[in-house]
Design a protein around this motif. Structure first.
Motif, mmCIF file in Angstrom:
data_model
loop_
_atom_site.group_PDB
_atom_site.id
_atom_site.type_symbol
_atom_site.label_atom_id
_atom_site.label_comp_id
_atom_site.label_asym_id
_atom_site.label_seq_id
_atom_site.Cartn_x
_atom_site.Cartn_y
_atom_site.Cartn_z
ATOM 1 N N LEU A 137 -38.204 124.790 142.472
ATOM 2 C CA LEU A 137 -38.745 124.516 143.793
ATOM 3 C C LEU A 137 -40.163 123.964 143.677
ATOM 4 C CD1 LEU A 137 -38.047 127.330 146.366
ATOM 5 C CD2 LEU A 137 -37.675 124.907 146.620
ATOM 6 N N THR A 173 -32.460 124.191 144.517
ATOM 7 C CA THR A 173 -32.132 125.513 143.982
ATOM 8 C C THR A 173 -30.630 125.730 144.114
ATOM 9 O OG1 THR A 173 -32.515 126.480 146.138
ATOM 10 C CG2 THR A 173 -34.340 126.468 144.606
ATOM 11 N N ASN A 207 -33.734 133.849 140.343
ATOM 12 C CA ASN A 207 -34.711 133.542 141.387
ATOM 13 C C ASN A 207 -35.953 132.895 140.792
ATOM 14 O OD1 ASN A 207 -32.949 135.618 142.373
ATOM 15 N ND2 ASN A 207 -34.273 135.755 144.148
ATOM 16 N N SER A 243 -35.345 129.372 139.773
ATOM 17 C CA SER A 243 -35.171 128.565 140.977
ATOM 18 C C SER A 243 -36.510 128.301 141.641
ATOM 19 C CB SER A 243 -34.248 129.266 141.963
ATOM 20 O OG SER A 243 -33.013 129.549 141.366
ATOM 21 N N THR A 244 -37.378 129.307 141.629
ATOM 22 C CA THR A 244 -38.703 129.113 142.214
ATOM 23 C C THR A 244 -39.477 128.068 141.434
ATOM 24 O OG1 THR A 244 -38.677 131.446 142.791
ATOM 25 C CG2 THR A 244 -40.769 130.305 143.038
#
Lengths: 340, 297, 262
Positions: free
Chosen positions: C245, B124, C238, C241-242
């Motif tokens: 991930l 990330t 976010n 990015s999650t």
């Protein structure tokens, strides 16, 4: 196998035929181009649009100066247009001869940075001042004293931008001195002002302004007007200030760089933007005013009533200028001296 | 002719890497060297006229009234950055060595999983992860909120916008660059080696110092290099977590290529930074040659 | 194997490791939680909402940027690791190579130059020679600065290796290549894996060099995110990015299962 390949090829060719009108490469800040606007443009013209992003005028300048090509539309701020033109990085669009040129707002027809709109048309314009959390501070916010001579409840809770130009310009206006100052004595006064303010400043940063205001980390932060509307969405106590000493104004403009691979499509996009209905879509998305008259009719209620977009009567709007190398040099020295 | 061919053959494995770097790094560095001796263009870029101003500017400035004075500003910025980078290396070492040791002692199947677990967070973006630290450290953030709820403190502790926050951010950013090389060096940790060491030394910790650490030394050096140099030029943690109130080397050089519009000065700074790092590495290589062993040789 | 009886165990090291992983993952937990934030803020909670995931999935630009980043990272890691391994082997084992200091210095040269400087110079160079390979330009630039990150762990590993093993193998196998393939490389593997991982994460997060060198259509995820300055970061970052991930966790799980089978 051969059959599959040929049919796949045929499929590929047919999909690209749907965009047979060609491509357009737009280079702008992230999230600063309305997706709805792009979709409308693609549907109307059949041109396939690719968006790339940069983080500042300086990056755009450095890239174009180092020879980067491939972009059809770039979005320089007004005080950079002169630089791009003098460095020979833009090509003329002669907007005054394009369809829809009559829609240009009087303020943006032949503006001081681009006579006859040879190179640019306005994209979005706004002001830069500061946002105050009126839950913390109840006094008159329309003066630079809030920033530079903060009262007790604001001390230690001030946020300033990271850019030398924007911080120093505010200092100059608050002292009543001319912008792009080449006088060392004047700049010394600004340095003293900023040095006196520094202990009360929590951070010099242009990212995460919304976060700092809404979390209470800072109670006043240098800000742009459209971004301030977003802060007010989170907390209605966030008010945007219009200092009576003068408010800094800026305008981002659409231009076509030299060596653009799709000049004609770029012109089509520019004519598309001269239509009030279209540019209103962009304003509604980004939350900033635009330079096309007649777009008001299509803007959202929220924007029409936003106090951030309408400076009070009599507040001087000061468009920042392109500074000479000597002025930039003085600015550098002040900035380094402040942050050493 | 055969000698040339022979030389090329023996160096064959080196050629791809050195050619790649030679072409795409050395040529750009030469460009930068040339830039550092030119005059700045009016609006960024360079003018094709010779000028040693950029180097003079490192130590001497024309103040606002055009007098040439000794200017410690850039030295201050450099020392601050070096200090912060050293603290980061030490922090990464203190945190990273035990972790690398622990992982190296794990059974084989588990080791790679641990390594992958270390790298997952780095998929990330760094900027957004640093924002999350703001949430943790700020006055109304998780740490202060938690401590106040537990009644341990009355007023919030200033954790954010401090030098400590910068160090924390940098350690957070660079710790895998310390753990992975040390792990790679330690992975050969043989049980029998430790048994022998335990026989020789009375104490576990003494055994650690005399056996394990020398074994890990190549990894420690590699890790320190990989943390120190990038930390010198870092700007995200200093800007977001440190409040941007004091310039660091990374921001300073960047500034020259953006709003300060002084490419020659930025190039001169880069040349100086490179020279200093090279000198340190060379000095280290010379000293380790005497002691027989080391990383850069 | 009870750890307390493992002779290599040192007291406290397991606690340090635990704290380390908590330290590493705390921001991640926050990041994932805030991807469900109802308001624009990435750090001030206002309620639960899936709107940012909806936005991210409808957002072609952010998806293109993510795809570009992943492609570049995989290619650059591959190139850099192979070149670094060859170079490390050569510098560490090959007696015929003189001037090892010099070569060693060259290999870590990309580390020593400030990124903005490399970025501007590389762009100037690429423009001067007219190199225009789209993502290829970025892959070349990334391969170059990933080399030192791959090289140093591999070199660290090689330096710690017992050369006698290879000498013995030389007696058994007549062929240099066999020695390499059957003895050296397997033992070297942890170093290679470490180097490759470092190269990958360094490439994935690079911003400045990529910003300058990128051509039209080559925007990567870091460029996209850092250029949000005008409008501010939103939980959409976010959300994406999650998702990344999630992909990385899937890959880890997959490799674990594959490893178990062996």
């Amino acid at each position: 196998m051969k059959k599959i390949t040929t049919s796949l090829l045929g499929l590929l060719l047919s999909t690209s035929a749907a965009f047979a009108e060609g491509e357009l490469f737009i280079y702008n800040w992230t999230d600063y181009t309305s997706p709805e606007l792009i979709k409308k443009f693609e549907a109307e013209t059949g041109i396939s649009v690719t968006l790339d992003t940069y983080d500042s005028n300086e990056t755009l300048l450095a890239k174009l100066q180092s020879g980067a090509t491939g972009y059809d539309i770039v979005v320089p701020s007004h005080n950079f247009v002169e630089i791009f033109v003098s460095e020979g990085l833009l090509q003329p669009i002669n907007a005054s001869e394009l369809e829809g040129a009559a829609n240009l707002n009087a303020d943006f027809t032949s503006p001081s940075w681009d006579k006859d709109n040879t190179y640019t048309i306005p994209w979005q314009w706004g002001t830069t001042s500061f946002t105050v959390n009126t839950d913390v501070y109840g006094g008159d916010i329309n003066t630079y004293d809030v920033l530079f001579q903060p009262s007790e409840e604001l001390q230690g809770k001030i946020g300033m931008f990271k850019s030398a130009d924007e911080v120093i310009s505010m200092g100059l206006i608050s002292l009543g001195l001319p912008l792009c100052n080449e006088n060392p004595e004047d700049m010394q006064k600004v340095l003293d002002l900023l040095k006196a303010q520094k202990p009360h400043v929590k951070t010099y940063n242009s990212d995460g302004i919304l976060e700092r205001l809404t979390s209470g980390d800072v109670a006043v932060h240098q800000n742009w007007n459209g971004y301030s509307i977003r802060a007010r969405d989170e907390n209605p106590a966030m008010k945007y200030a219009f200092p009576k000493e003068g408010v800094i104004a800026w305008a981002d403009n659409i231009a076509v760089p030299k060596g653009a691979p799709n000049y004609d499509n770029a012109i089509k996009f520019i004519e598309f933007l001269l239509d009030p209905e279209n540019i209103a879509i962009q304003s509604n998305f980004a939350g900033y005013s635009n330079g096309i008259s007649g777009s008001d009719a299509h803007m959202s209620e929220k924007l029409k009533t936003a106090h951030e977009l309408s400076p009070p009567e009599g507040t001087p709007l000061v468009f920042s200028q392109t500074c000479s190398p000597e002025a930039v040099e003085l600015q550098n020295r002040v900035w380094t001296a402040l942050l050493q | 002719m055969t000698r040339l061919v022979e030389t090329i053959r023996s160096h064959a494995a080196l050629i791809p890497a050195t050619a790649m770097i030679g072409l795409f790094m050395i040529v750009p560095i030469l460009i930068i060297l040339v830039y550092s001796f030119l005059a700045p263009g009016d609006y960024g870029g360079v003018k094709p006229e010779f000028s040693a101003d950029a180097y003079q500017r490192l130590l001497f400035q024309r103040d606002l009234f055009d007098q040439l004075v000794f200017d410690p500003a850039y030295l201050k910025i450099a020392f601050r950055s070096v200090w912060v980078a050293i603290v980061s290396v030490v922090g990464c070492l203190v945190l990273g060595f035990p972790v690398a040791y622990y992982i190296a002692c794990q059974p084989e199947e588990r080791r790679n999983i641990f390594l992958l677990l270390i790298t997952i967070p780095f998929w990330t973006n760094l900027l957004i992860r640093t924002y999350c630290w703001i949430l943790v450290l700020r006055d109304t953030g998780l740490i202060n909120g938690g401590l106040m709820k537990l009644g341990l403190i009355d007023a919030p502790l200033t954790l954010l916008y401090t030098e400590g926050a910068i160090a924390l951010g940098l350690i957070y950013t660079y710790v895998p660059f310390m753990v992975l090389p040390i792990y790679a060096a330690l992975e050969r940790l043989d049980r029998r080696l430790i048994e022998a060491a335990r026989d020789l030394y009375s104490n576990r910790w003494v055994a650690l110092r005399h056996v394990v650490i020398p074994l890990a030394m190549p990894g420690i050096i590699a890790g320190s290099i990989l943390v120190f140099i990038p930390a010198l030029g870092a700007f995200i943690a200093p800007d977001l977590l440190g409040g941007g109130k004091n310039l660091m080397l990374g921001s300073l050089v960047q500034l020259q290529f953006s709003s300060a519009r002084n490419w020659p000065f930025g190039s001169a700074l880069a040349m100086v930074i490179m020279a200093m790092v090279l000198i340190c590495l060379y000095a280290y290589a010379r000293s380790s040659k005497k002691n027989g062993g080391g990383m850069v040789h | 194997m009870n750890q307390k009886h493992d002779i290599r165990w040192l007291p406290g090291f397991n606690w340090v490791t635990l704290s380390f992983f908590l330290f590493l993952y705390l921001p991640l937990i926050i990041l994932v939680v805030f991807s469900f934030n109802a308001s624009r803020s990435a750090t001030v909670w206002s309620g639960f909402s899936l709107e940012w995931y909806v936005k991210a999935f409808a957002n072609d630009d952010i998806q293109r940027a993510t795809k570009n980043s992943l492609i570049i990272a995989v290619c650059a890691t591959f190139n850099a690791t192979i070149m670094a391994t060859m170079a490390a082997l050569s510098l560490s084992r090959n007696r015929a190579v003189k001037n090892k200091h010099l070569f060693g210095g060259v290999l870590i040269l990309p580390l020593m130059v400030p990124e903005i400087v490399t970025a501007v110079a590389t762009l100037t160079f690429f423009s001067a020679i007219g190199l225009s390979l789209g993502l290829g330009n970025i892959i070349i630039a990334h391969s170059v600065f990933c080399i030192p990150f791959a090289y140093l762990p591999i070199r660290a590993r090689l330096d710690g290796m017992d050369e006698n093993l290879e000498a013995a193998a030389q007696d058994l196998y007549s062929n240099k290549w066999d020695t390499l393939r059957l003895i050296t490389l397997p033992i070297l593997m942890p170093g290679i894996v470490s180097g490759a991982m470092l190269a990958f994460i360094i490439s994935l997060d690079d911003f400045i060099i990529t910003l300058m060198v990128a051509e039209a259509g080559s925007t990567t995820l870091p460029i996209y995110i850092y250029s949000l300055v005008r409008v501010g970061i939103t939980p959409e970052v976010n959300a994406i990015s999650t998702v990344l991930l999630g992909i990385s966790v899937l890959i880890v799980t997959a490799s674990y299962l594959v490893g178990k089978k062996k």
